[in-house]
Write an enzyme that holds these catalytic residues in place. Structure first.
Site, PDB file in Angstrom:
ATOM      1  N   GLY A  23       0.810  -1.343  -0.149  1.00  0.00           N
ATOM      2  CA  GLY A  23       0.067  -0.046  -0.110  1.00  0.00           C
ATOM      3  C   GLY A  23       0.977   1.348   0.077  1.00  0.00           C
ATOM      4  O   GLY A  23       2.202   1.224   0.427  1.00  0.00           O
ATOM      5  N   GLN A  64       2.949   9.794   1.727  1.00  0.00           N
ATOM      6  CA  GLN A  64       4.149   9.296   1.413  1.00  0.00           C
ATOM      7  C   GLN A  64       4.844   9.780   0.512  1.00  0.00           C
ATOM      8  O   GLN A  64       6.275   9.263   0.309  1.00  0.00           O
ATOM      9  CB  GLN A  64       4.091   7.719   1.340  1.00  0.00           C
ATOM     10  CG  GLN A  64       3.449   7.341   2.835  1.00  0.00           C
ATOM     11  CD  GLN A  64       3.404   5.679   2.689  1.00  0.00           C
ATOM     12  OE1 GLN A  64       2.063   5.108   2.290  1.00  0.00           O
ATOM     13  NE2 GLN A  64       4.281   4.932   3.181  1.00  0.00           N
ATOM     14  N   CYS A  80       5.844   0.151   7.646  1.00  0.00           N
ATOM     15  CA  CYS A  80       5.611   1.133   6.721  1.00  0.00           C
ATOM     16  C   CYS A  80       6.802   1.576   5.867  1.00  0.00           C
ATOM     17  O   CYS A  80       8.030   1.361   6.438  1.00  0.00           O
ATOM     18  CB  CYS A  80       5.286   2.203   7.786  1.00  0.00           C
ATOM     19  SG  CYS A  80       4.843   3.701   6.927  1.00  0.00           S
ATOM     20  N   LEU A  81       6.813   1.626   4.720  1.00  0.00           N
ATOM     21  CA  LEU A  81       7.643   2.299   3.889  1.00  0.00           C
ATOM     22  C   LEU A  81       8.358   3.476   4.048  1.00  0.00           C
ATOM     23  O   LEU A  81       9.408   3.807   3.791  1.00  0.00           O
ATOM     24  CB  LEU A  81       6.966   2.290   2.226  1.00  0.00           C
ATOM     25  CG  LEU A  81       6.558   1.079   1.652  1.00  0.00           C
ATOM     26  CD1 LEU A  81       5.690   1.353   0.474  1.00  0.00           C
ATOM     27  CD2 LEU A  81       7.558   0.063   1.606  1.00  0.00           C
ATOM     28  N   HIS A 109      -4.291   0.972   7.634  1.00  0.00           N
ATOM     29  CA  HIS A 109      -2.798   1.749   7.827  1.00  0.00           C
ATOM     30  C   HIS A 109      -2.804   2.985   6.983  1.00  0.00           C
ATOM     31  O   HIS A 109      -2.566   3.886   7.143  1.00  0.00           O
ATOM     32  CB  HIS A 109      -1.816   0.806   7.195  1.00  0.00           C
ATOM     33  CG  HIS A 109      -0.305   1.145   7.058  1.00  0.00           C
ATOM     34  ND1 HIS A 109       0.434   0.583   8.132  1.00  0.00           N
ATOM     35  CD2 HIS A 109       0.110   2.054   6.437  1.00  0.00           C
ATOM     36  CE1 HIS A 109       1.780   1.262   7.993  1.00  0.00           C
ATOM     37  NE2 HIS A 109       1.710   2.279   6.937  1.00  0.00           N
ATOM     38  N   GLU A 110      -3.531   2.662   5.461  1.00  0.00           N
ATOM     39  CA  GLU A 110      -3.394   3.800   4.600  1.00  0.00           C
ATOM     40  C   GLU A 110      -4.428   4.884   5.056  1.00  0.00           C
ATOM     41  O   GLU A 110      -3.902   6.166   4.799  1.00  0.00           O
ATOM     42  CB  GLU A 110      -3.842   3.310   3.003  1.00  0.00           C
ATOM     43  CG  GLU A 110      -2.898   2.116   2.723  1.00  0.00           C
ATOM     44  CD  GLU A 110      -1.557   2.562   2.880  1.00  0.00           C
ATOM     45  OE1 GLU A 110      -1.112   3.681   2.685  1.00  0.00           O
ATOM     46  OE2 GLU A 110      -0.608   1.569   2.885  1.00  0.00           O
ATOM     47  N   HIS A 136      -2.709   7.093   7.242  1.00  0.00           N
ATOM     48  CA  HIS A 136      -1.746   8.045   6.710  1.00  0.00           C
ATOM     49  C   HIS A 136      -2.472   9.313   6.110  1.00  0.00           C
ATOM     50  O   HIS A 136      -1.700  10.348   6.453  1.00  0.00           O
ATOM     51  CB  HIS A 136      -1.204   7.397   5.329  1.00  0.00           C
ATOM     52  CG  HIS A 136       0.181   6.705   5.745  1.00  0.00           C
ATOM     53  ND1 HIS A 136       1.336   7.201   6.114  1.00  0.00           N
ATOM     54  CD2 HIS A 136       0.487   5.341   5.525  1.00  0.00           C
ATOM     55  CE1 HIS A 136       2.305   6.401   6.300  1.00  0.00           C
ATOM     56  NE2 HIS A 136       2.016   5.286   5.850  1.00  0.00           N
TER      57      HIS A 136
END
Ligand SMILES: [Zn+2]
Length: 175
Positions: A45, A50, A88-89, A130-131, A134
């Site tokens: 995702g 991000q 997390c990226l 999670h997204e 963000h």
């Protein structure tokens, strides 16, 4: 085109995003670039903050539902609990067991601005939560208790100093 992913400390990650209002060609280009960036990372995702954009949109692929896009998401009908390792990226390297709803529905808009709704369980439910976090400026470490947060930040520091190997790239967690 692969877009550089913003990492912890960048203020855009802590900024609540604004609704998407233009469903046009530039949005399609952005979403194509975000998917390319997500798969290259690799991740499951990727949310607009991000890649430095405070817009309420994300792309995702849990490996089964395929590349998908969601704008202006709203979560509802959350039920149950799952505690699995999450990463997390934007906090590259560490993972930590993180509590999430086991099942959740998400409604928003597709690339044309039409209504889009999806029900997620397990990993897909985790990605949707999670997204959406963000887009509120919330990171998974904000969902941990103080000791969990300390562990993630300490591991991140060890990785940055070359004292530990990043665990990124492992299937199923980075988003
Ligand atoms: Zn993330």
């Amino acid at each position: 085109m692969i877009i550089p992913i913003r990492t912890l400390g960048d203020p855009v990650l802590k900024t609540p995003s604004k609704p998407v209002t233009a469903f046009d060609a530039s949005l399609r280009t952005l979403v194509g670039d975000m998917l390319e960036t997500m798969y290259a990372a690799p991740g499951v995702g990727l949310a607009a903050p991000q890649v430095g954009l405070s817009q309420r949109l994300f792309v995702f692929d849990d490996g089964q539902t395929g590349p998908l896009f969601m704008a202006n998401p709203e979560l509802f009908d959350a039920e149950g609990e799952q505690i699995e390792e999450e990463g997390c990226l934007s906090i590259p390297g560490p993972y930590h067991p993180t509590s999430r709803s086991g099942k959740v529905s998400c409604r928003g808009q597709d690339l044309d601005g039409g209504p889009f709704e999806i029900i997620g369980e397990g990993l897909l439910a985790r990605i949707l939560q999670h997204e959406t976090d963000h887009l509120e400026g919330t990171l998974f470490i904000d969902r941990l208790d103080a000791s969990g947060r300390r562990e993630v930040l300490a591991e991140l520091r060890r990785i940055e100093l070359g004292l530990a190997e990043p665990r990124s790239g492992r299937r199923g967690a980075d988003a």
